[in-house]
Design a protein around this motif. Structure first.
Motif, short mmCIF file in Angstrom:
data_model
loop_
_atom_site.label_atom_id
_atom_site.label_comp_id
_atom_site.label_asym_id
_atom_site.label_seq_id
_atom_site.Cartn_x
_atom_site.Cartn_y
_atom_site.Cartn_z
N THR A 161 -0.73 -3.96 -1.97
CA THR A 161 -0.20 -4.39 -3.33
C THR A 161 0.04 -6.16 -2.68
OG1 THR A 161 2.06 -3.84 -2.43
CG2 THR A 161 0.91 -2.35 -4.13
N ARG A 209 9.62 -6.64 -4.60
CA ARG A 209 9.18 -6.10 -5.76
C ARG A 209 7.93 -5.61 -5.91
NH1 ARG A 209 10.89 -11.74 -9.02
NH2 ARG A 209 9.40 -12.14 -7.41
N ARG A 210 6.84 -6.07 -4.93
CA ARG A 210 5.70 -5.54 -4.88
C ARG A 210 5.39 -4.64 -3.64
NH1 ARG A 210 2.01 -8.72 -7.70
NH2 ARG A 210 0.18 -7.84 -6.57
N LEU A 218 9.06 0.04 -3.85
CA LEU A 218 9.00 0.97 -5.11
C LEU A 218 8.98 2.22 -5.18
CD1 LEU A 218 5.54 -1.01 -6.05
CD2 LEU A 218 7.68 -1.32 -7.22
N HIS A 258 13.63 1.43 -6.02
CA HIS A 258 13.25 1.12 -7.49
C HIS A 258 13.69 2.31 -8.35
CE1 HIS A 258 11.60 -0.76 -10.99
NE2 HIS A 258 10.84 0.44 -11.13
N PRO A 261 10.40 3.61 -14.41
CA PRO A 261 9.16 3.93 -13.92
C PRO A 261 8.62 2.84 -12.94
CG PRO A 261 9.56 3.65 -16.34
CD PRO A 261 10.87 3.21 -15.68
N ILE A 262 7.49 3.35 -12.17
CA ILE A 262 6.93 2.30 -11.33
C ILE A 262 5.79 1.52 -12.30
CG2 ILE A 262 4.96 2.25 -9.32
CD1 ILE A 262 7.52 3.60 -8.63
N PRO A 263 5.80 -0.01 -12.11
CA PRO A 263 4.93 -0.65 -12.74
C PRO A 263 3.44 -0.37 -12.59
CG PRO A 263 6.47 -2.13 -11.55
CD PRO A 263 7.08 -0.54 -11.08
N GLU A 264 2.73 -0.31 -13.70
CA GLU A 264 1.54 0.21 -13.69
C GLU A 264 0.44 -0.46 -13.00
OE1 GLU A 264 -0.45 1.94 -17.03
OE2 GLU A 264 1.41 2.59 -18.20
N GLU A 265 0.98 -1.88 -12.62
CA GLU A 265 0.03 -2.76 -11.78
C GLU A 265 -0.01 -2.29 -10.41
OE1 GLU A 265 1.35 -6.90 -10.78
OE2 GLU A 265 3.18 -6.19 -12.07
N ARG A 268 0.40 1.30 -9.38
CA ARG A 268 0.25 2.52 -9.32
C ARG A 268 -0.84 3.17 -8.38
NH1 ARG A 268 2.77 5.16 -14.84
NH2 ARG A 268 4.60 4.11 -14.91
N TRP A 285 1.26 9.78 -17.64
CA TRP A 285 0.29 9.09 -16.73
C TRP A 285 -0.83 9.77 -15.87
CZ3 TRP A 285 -0.73 7.48 -11.74
CH2 TRP A 285 -1.87 6.33 -11.57
#
Length: 345
Positions: free
Chosen positions: A201, A213-214, A219, A223, A226-230, A232, A340
């Protein structure tokens, strides 16, 4: 006494031990403040709330004179990357496949602390005050470990040992005794950037700096929501933590699984778990499966959320049914992840 303490630490299961001065380090403090100022700690507010105590042991406890830094090995016996791309099985970080390190390391630290008090009294040094820490207090175990000579903070920001690679759980004892400090360990990363290149990531904006955060470990564990879509798709089949940046470190070739503490021998059911079985877990089943495991602390909902992301990445049609069943889950984050995954499948 320091030599005797090293020997006693070894009998208690510690693979590494070193000593550092408890005085604050302005460089360490500045790096922490810069990292926090950039927001790289994400939602881990506790990192900022007690930053002054974290940066300086003597702010946390003014009586501290020395830091005893300790490491307990959890060296894997198989390649942590072996399950990459498996469409039926999930990947759990090596550190979480055995018993909860918090309990094991803290028990050993307390035993060593009791020994130290008894030895100090026998040597006529009085009864020294001390405090033990493992992960849950505002203590910078990694830079303190480097200051105490255990290893160095690598470009992936974790401690690297010449003897144990990247596989050490860290703990610390602050003590009101003036132990002679060990030499700070030199950085041995050189021009290598294997860990930087391995990150799925791009969580490293620069060597020796991580944007939590990345990070897949952040995550999947810290976190909420929801897991950020970028991120997943990049998560692949990782459902709890990520070992990629550690696993590729060249220094691991010197690490021997024989040094691993017996508490961290992987549980068979956590080495290569089937996604279909994990997706079927209710709260009671989750608690039973992960009793005594650090995974238990994130709870069933966050864990199943992670498993749904892995299912959506799998391309495995056999997972459609358990995914569909979770689209009506009472937890909205789980239900969204199921939607998703179902769309992906």
């Amino acid at each position: 006494m320091q030599d005797r303490l090293r020997a006693q630490a070894a009998t208690l299961g510690f693979a590494a031990v070193g000593f550092a001065d408890a005085a604050g380090d302005p460089v360490r403090k500045a790096r922490l403040e810069e990292w926090l100022g950039e927001g790289h700690h994400g939602s881990m507010e506790w990192m900022e709330a007690r930053k002054d105590q974290r940066a300086d042991p003597q702010v946390l406890w003014p009586g501290a004179q020395s830091v005893i830094a300790l490491g307990m090995a959890y060296t894997p016996s198989v390649d942590p990357l072996a399950l990459e791309g498996d469409d039926e099985r999930a990947r759990i970080s090596v550190y979480a496949q055995g018993r909860d390190y918090h309990d094991t390391v803290k028990k050993a630290l307390k035993a060593l602390a009791r020994w130290l008090v008894a030895e100090a009294e026998r040597d006529g040094l009085g009864t020294p005050e001390l405090k033990v820490f493992v992960d849950t207090a505002p203590v910078m175990e990694k830079p303190l470990g480097q200051a105490a000579g255990l290893g160095w903070q690598g470009k992936h920001t974790n401690l690297v040992s010449r003897d144990h690679g990247s596989w050490l759980f860290l703990g610390a004892i602050y003590v009101a005794l003036p132990f002679a400090p060990d030499q700070t360990h030199a950085d041995r990363c050189g021009s290598c950037r294997a860990c930087q290149d391995a990150c799925p990531t791009d969580a490293f904006p620069a060597p020796y700096r991580i944007d939590a955060r990345r990070c897949i470990s952040y995550l999947t564990i810290e976190h909420h929501g929801p897991i950020p879509e970028e991120f997943r798709e990049a998560m692949g089949n990782r459902i709890y933590g990520c070992d990629d940046c550690l696993a590729v470190c060249p220094w691991n070739k010197f690490a021997d699984a024989a040094a691993r503490h017996k508490a961290f021998v992987p549980r068979a059911e956590l080495v290569a778990p089937r996604l279909a079985e994990l997706l079927a877990l209710d709260d009671a089943g989750f608690r039973q499966l992960f009793s005594g495991s650090p995974i238990k602390r994130i709870g069933r909902n966050r864990f199943v959320r992670n498993c749904l992301i892995a299912a959506g990445n799998s391309g495995n049609a056999d997972l459609r049914a358990p995914v569909e069943a979770l689209r009506s889950d009472p937890d909205p984050v789980v239900a969204e992840a199921a939607d998703w995954a179902a769309t992906r499948l």
